[in-house]
Design a protein around this motif. Sequence first.
Motif, mmCIF file in Angstrom:
data_model
loop_
_atom_site.group_PDB
_atom_site.id
_atom_site.type_symbol
_atom_site.label_atom_id
_atom_site.label_comp_id
_atom_site.label_asym_id
_atom_site.label_seq_id
_atom_site.Cartn_x
_atom_site.Cartn_y
_atom_site.Cartn_z
ATOM 1 N N ALA A 64 -16.289 16.067 21.596
ATOM 2 C CA ALA A 64 -15.375 16.997 22.277
ATOM 3 C C ALA A 64 -14.618 16.323 23.419
ATOM 4 C CB ALA A 64 -16.154 18.203 22.817
ATOM 5 N N PHE A 65 -15.085 15.152 23.830
ATOM 6 C CA PHE A 65 -14.486 14.478 24.975
ATOM 7 C C PHE A 65 -13.007 14.120 24.760
ATOM 8 C CE2 PHE A 65 -17.089 12.579 28.578
ATOM 9 C CZ PHE A 65 -16.095 12.818 29.510
ATOM 10 N N PRO A 66 -12.601 13.640 23.564
ATOM 11 C CA PRO A 66 -11.174 13.321 23.396
ATOM 12 C C PRO A 66 -10.253 14.497 23.686
ATOM 13 C CG PRO A 66 -12.455 12.431 21.576
ATOM 14 C CD PRO A 66 -13.376 13.288 22.377
ATOM 15 N N PHE A 67 -10.715 15.695 23.403
ATOM 16 C CA PHE A 67 -9.862 16.866 23.592
ATOM 17 C C PHE A 67 -9.845 17.314 25.054
ATOM 18 C CE2 PHE A 67 -11.322 16.620 19.261
ATOM 19 C CZ PHE A 67 -10.113 16.665 18.571
ATOM 20 N N THR A 68 -10.896 16.986 25.791
ATOM 21 C CA THR A 68 -10.857 17.182 27.243
ATOM 22 C C THR A 68 -9.827 16.243 27.853
ATOM 23 O OG1 THR A 68 -13.210 17.769 27.216
ATOM 24 C CG2 THR A 68 -12.246 17.200 29.349
ATOM 25 N N TRP A 69 -9.853 14.985 27.387
ATOM 26 C CA TRP A 69 -8.847 14.031 27.853
ATOM 27 C C TRP A 69 -7.438 14.469 27.431
ATOM 28 C CZ3 TRP A 69 -8.874 10.815 31.594
ATOM 29 C CH2 TRP A 69 -10.029 10.128 31.962
ATOM 30 N N SER A 74 -20.471 22.583 28.953
ATOM 31 C CA SER A 74 -19.167 23.187 29.244
ATOM 32 C C SER A 74 -18.823 23.053 30.717
ATOM 33 C CB SER A 74 -19.175 24.666 28.842
ATOM 34 O OG SER A 74 -19.326 24.816 27.444
ATOM 35 N N PHE A 75 -19.823 23.205 31.583
ATOM 36 C CA PHE A 75 -19.575 23.045 33.021
ATOM 37 C C PHE A 75 -19.204 21.598 33.356
ATOM 38 C CE2 PHE A 75 -22.633 26.771 33.642
ATOM 39 C CZ PHE A 75 -21.590 27.668 33.728
ATOM 40 N N PHE A 76 -19.844 20.651 32.672
ATOM 41 C CA PHE A 76 -19.498 19.249 32.933
ATOM 42 C C PHE A 76 -18.054 18.968 32.559
ATOM 43 C CE2 PHE A 76 -18.662 15.117 31.034
ATOM 44 C CZ PHE A 76 -18.779 14.327 32.175
ATOM 45 N N TYR A 77 -17.671 19.339 31.342
ATOM 46 C CA TYR A 77 -16.315 19.041 30.891
ATOM 47 C C TYR A 77 -15.268 19.694 31.787
ATOM 48 C CZ TYR A 77 -17.910 16.915 26.533
ATOM 49 O OH TYR A 77 -18.473 16.079 25.614
ATOM 50 N N LEU A 90 -7.752 22.775 27.358
ATOM 51 C CA LEU A 90 -8.980 22.505 28.099
ATOM 52 C C LEU A 90 -10.011 23.601 27.858
ATOM 53 C CD1 LEU A 90 -10.564 20.790 30.102
ATOM 54 C CD2 LEU A 90 -9.461 22.054 31.961
ATOM 55 N N LEU A 91 -9.578 24.848 27.841
ATOM 56 C CA LEU A 91 -10.505 25.947 27.578
ATOM 57 C C LEU A 91 -11.156 25.779 26.203
ATOM 58 C CD1 LEU A 91 -11.703 28.669 28.498
ATOM 59 C CD2 LEU A 91 -9.754 29.803 27.401
ATOM 60 N N GLY A 92 -10.357 25.436 25.206
ATOM 61 C CA GLY A 92 -10.916 25.207 23.877
ATOM 62 C C GLY A 92 -11.865 24.027 23.846
ATOM 63 N N ALA A 93 -11.508 22.948 24.542
ATOM 64 C CA ALA A 93 -12.333 21.733 24.522
ATOM 65 C C ALA A 93 -13.677 21.944 25.195
ATOM 66 C CB ALA A 93 -11.578 20.582 25.193
ATOM 67 N N VAL A 94 -13.692 22.627 26.331
ATOM 68 C CA VAL A 94 -14.955 22.770 27.064
ATOM 69 C C VAL A 94 -15.905 23.751 26.387
ATOM 70 C CG1 VAL A 94 -13.838 22.204 29.253
ATOM 71 C CG2 VAL A 94 -14.138 24.598 28.625
ATOM 72 N N LEU A 95 -15.353 24.639 25.549
ATOM 73 C CA LEU A 95 -16.200 25.598 24.852
ATOM 74 C C LEU A 95 -16.608 25.126 23.460
ATOM 75 C CD1 LEU A 95 -14.427 28.937 25.824
ATOM 76 C CD2 LEU A 95 -16.574 28.033 26.727
ATOM 77 N N ALA A 96 -16.050 24.014 23.007
ATOM 78 C CA ALA A 96 -16.324 23.551 21.645
ATOM 79 C C ALA A 96 -17.756 23.062 21.432
ATOM 80 C CB ALA A 96 -15.335 22.446 21.271
ATOM 81 N N PRO A 97 -18.351 22.299 22.374
ATOM 82 C CA PRO A 97 -19.666 21.720 22.085
ATOM 83 C C PRO A 97 -20.804 22.740 22.103
ATOM 84 C CG PRO A 97 -18.556 20.557 23.884
ATOM 85 C CD PRO A 97 -17.834 21.843 23.669
ATOM 86 N N THR A 98 -21.714 22.589 21.145
ATOM 87 C CA THR A 98 -22.990 23.311 21.210
ATOM 88 C C THR A 98 -23.870 22.591 22.212
ATOM 89 O OG1 THR A 98 -22.842 24.055 18.924
ATOM 90 C CG2 THR A 98 -25.032 23.991 19.893
ATOM 91 N N ASP A 99 -24.414 23.314 23.154
ATOM 92 C CA ASP A 99 -25.102 22.688 24.281
ATOM 93 C C ASP A 99 -26.496 22.198 23.911
ATOM 94 O OD1 ASP A 99 -26.866 23.197 27.057
ATOM 95 O OD2 ASP A 99 -24.886 22.325 27.333
ATOM 96 N N PRO A 100 -26.821 20.909 24.174
ATOM 97 C CA PRO A 100 -28.156 20.410 23.865
ATOM 98 C C PRO A 100 -29.200 20.798 24.907
ATOM 99 C CG PRO A 100 -26.859 18.659 24.833
ATOM 100 C CD PRO A 100 -25.946 19.858 24.720
ATOM 101 N N VAL A 101 -28.750 21.233 26.096
ATOM 102 C CA VAL A 101 -29.690 21.515 27.184
ATOM 103 C C VAL A 101 -30.371 22.867 26.984
ATOM 104 C CG1 VAL A 101 -29.955 21.727 29.680
ATOM 105 C CG2 VAL A 101 -28.247 20.148 28.747
ATOM 106 N N LEU A 102 -29.600 23.888 26.638
ATOM 107 C CA LEU A 102 -30.135 25.246 26.568
ATOM 108 C C LEU A 102 -30.490 25.689 25.151
ATOM 109 C CD1 LEU A 102 -27.682 26.973 29.068
ATOM 110 C CD2 LEU A 102 -29.946 26.044 29.530
#
Length: 423
Positions: A169-174, A359-362, A125-137
């Motif tokens: 990144a969602f499959p890896f959160t699941w 990352s906070f969402f995931y 989970l730690l790896g999954a939530v940190l994987a995406p580059t954030d589109p917001v910031l």
Amino acid sequence: MSEYIVSITLVGLAALSMAWVPSLLKRTFLSYPIVYLLIGVGAYMLPVELPHPDPLWQEDYVVHLTELSVIISLMGTGLKLRRKVNWQNWRVPLRLVSITMLLCIGGVALLGWGWLGMAPAAAILLGAVLAPTDPVLAEQVQVGPPNEKEEDDVRFSLTAEAGLNDGTAFPFTWLAVIVAIASEATDSEWITDWVLRDLLYRIVAGVGVGFLVGRGLAYLIFQVSQKTRFPKAQDGFLALSVTLVSYGLTELVHGYGFIAVFVTAITLSSCEPEDEYHVEMHDFINQVEHILMVMLLLLFGGSLVYGLLNYLTWQGIAVGLIFLFIIRPLAALIGMWGVKMPLREKMAVSFFGIRGIGSFFYLSFALDKVDLVEANQLWSVVGFIVMVSIILHGITATKSMSYLDYVRSRSGKKQVPGVVKKG
């Protein structure tokens, strides 16, 4: 004094200042996310009543507020991209969301398991939530609005990566959720279920529904009014409506709504690309995104004051810094191996993997599905990495992009929309 009145006044003042702050900061080394993060910290240190930002951030409102912020940002991100979708044009972002993302997830998961002492589910989970580059910031390192025709390779790659990997990144959160559940059962069929449902079906459903919604609305917006007396769409708020429709329909069929929204956006942007209505839709969705971003940064600042980092250890700090300075840059360089691009541009793409709201969402999404004993530690490590990313990348982004533009102009190299050099 009413907590509600104080809160809406603070949010209103912060949102009002967005009319000037980004322009005022253009000539400085600061980014406006840093400013609003500091405002959030300062506001929550004042002796006034404000909504209590739970340091663990596991309430439903966090899931939904971050979810809304991300999907709106994904629509704006997709509307900005003008390059035709094919392997030649999109190979760098596609490598970043496959090779690079998998290396990042694996590297962080190993550190979480071996160094932080996390169970496999928490480490994944730690790896999954940190994987995406954030589109917001990541606005400072992204391409400009649709009416800016030129897209340099660095900005395009980072923009497209941010749009793509918030869904991939969602499959890896699941996977982390399923591993946590499977550890309490003897059923071994979970691997097959994850591959067929979470890795394959949900992605295909997201792409399919997103494309159909995008094509259908593009026909309704741009072609029906030309062929019939049906009124032409003129209001920018349609972009928000499209975002919600695309996301909602995809989630109803259990696909990945994040992927669908981005696919809908790039499908729309490819139809009648010269039409000024694209600019109007982008500008509206961008303004909504800024308001939500301000609210989330204020809450994030408040959570830092109220103990979000209380469970941060020196090992967690080390993991965060290793990820930002070593794992992400190396993984991105490996992912771009063989691509003909100047080394300085590859370094920029590899360095500016900004972490943020996604990352906070995931994390809140996963912890809403399953209880993990490492929840406190996960929030502290992720909060630390996002905080450092906002400051580090916010300080360096403007100067770095300006330097790359300067070097590019000195070399006489012009970017041609839709073209990426062969390697």
